[in-house]
Design a protein around this motif. Sequence first.
Motif, short mmCIF file in Angstrom:
data_model
loop_
_atom_site.label_atom_id
_atom_site.label_comp_id
_atom_site.label_asym_id
_atom_site.label_seq_id
_atom_site.Cartn_x
_atom_site.Cartn_y
_atom_site.Cartn_z
N GLY A 156 0.79 -1.23 0.00
CA GLY A 156 0.00 0.00 0.00
C GLY A 156 0.82 1.28 0.00
O GLY A 156 0.30 2.34 -0.34
N VAL A 157 2.09 1.22 0.41
CA VAL A 157 2.91 2.43 0.45
C VAL A 157 3.95 2.50 -0.67
O VAL A 157 4.50 3.57 -0.92
CB VAL A 157 3.61 2.61 1.82
CG1 VAL A 157 2.58 2.70 2.93
CG2 VAL A 157 4.63 1.53 2.09
N LEU A 158 4.21 1.38 -1.35
CA LEU A 158 5.20 1.40 -2.43
C LEU A 158 4.68 2.21 -3.62
O LEU A 158 3.55 2.02 -4.06
CB LEU A 158 5.53 -0.02 -2.90
CG LEU A 158 6.44 -0.83 -2.00
CD1 LEU A 158 6.55 -2.27 -2.51
CD2 LEU A 158 7.82 -0.20 -1.89
N ARG A 159 5.51 3.10 -4.12
CA ARG A 159 5.15 3.91 -5.29
C ARG A 159 5.74 3.29 -6.55
O ARG A 159 6.63 2.43 -6.47
CB ARG A 159 5.71 5.33 -5.11
CG ARG A 159 5.17 6.03 -3.90
CD ARG A 159 5.82 7.38 -3.74
NE ARG A 159 5.48 7.96 -2.45
CZ ARG A 159 6.23 8.80 -1.79
NH1 ARG A 159 7.41 9.16 -2.27
NH2 ARG A 159 5.84 9.28 -0.63
N ASP A 160 5.27 3.74 -7.69
CA ASP A 160 5.82 3.28 -8.96
C ASP A 160 7.32 3.55 -8.98
O ASP A 160 7.77 4.62 -8.57
CB ASP A 160 5.16 4.00 -10.14
CG ASP A 160 3.73 3.55 -10.37
OD1 ASP A 160 3.37 2.46 -9.89
OD2 ASP A 160 2.97 4.30 -11.03
N GLY A 161 8.08 2.58 -9.43
CA GLY A 161 9.52 2.72 -9.53
C GLY A 161 10.27 2.34 -8.26
O GLY A 161 11.49 2.19 -8.30
N GLU A 162 9.58 2.21 -7.15
CA GLU A 162 10.24 1.79 -5.92
C GLU A 162 10.29 0.27 -5.87
O GLU A 162 9.38 -0.39 -6.36
CB GLU A 162 9.52 2.35 -4.69
CG GLU A 162 9.59 3.86 -4.59
CD GLU A 162 8.89 4.43 -3.37
OE1 GLU A 162 9.37 5.45 -2.87
OE2 GLU A 162 7.88 3.86 -2.92
N THR A 163 11.36 -0.25 -5.27
CA THR A 163 11.50 -1.70 -5.18
C THR A 163 11.53 -2.13 -3.73
O THR A 163 11.93 -1.37 -2.84
CB THR A 163 12.79 -2.19 -5.89
OG1 THR A 163 13.92 -1.61 -5.24
CG2 THR A 163 12.79 -1.82 -7.36
#
Length: 178
Positions: free
Chosen positions: A51-58
């Motif tokens: 729920g907290v990961l944004r696009d481009g984050e791994t």
Amino acid sequence: MAREDWGLDLMQRHRRLFTINADEPFRSFGYPFCGRGWRDLVDRLCGRIEGVLRDGETFEFVQIKQKIGVLRAVWDGDASEDTETKIGHAVNLAVARSACTCEICGREGRLFNNRGWLETRCAEDAVGETVPPRYGAGFENVRRFRRWRGHADMYFATYDRETDTLTEVLPPSPKQEG
């Protein structure tokens, strides 16, 4: 009849957080080596992280296991400081919940010493003797946490199992920390 592998099922439901070794899933990084009683809290942890990961984050779990009676979740990733802070809070919630949840059945539990092995168990599944709260009576659900990965800033919080929340509290006095 084959026994359900809840760990593999969890990893498959949260594919963004795991790399699954198809031949031997239990050898995958992050395969949960803990009892099925913690299944729900590990699933909640995964949902909070997704729920907290944004696009481009791994993000990838490196290890999920029981250690000294509580959940240990080690991870690696590349995310913003804000996201890492939120992931750290999600991990802290899961660790706090594990400290008062029976690893066998998932009911409310506490820490027991089973011949030197620390285990969180309910009264029915417990073996051994109860371990007194680290900071004394009245501090049963108080734990010390790191604010976020890679920083030394620590804080104390009490965990409310019913609301699944952490509330920061003043550090116990040195006498209580004994």
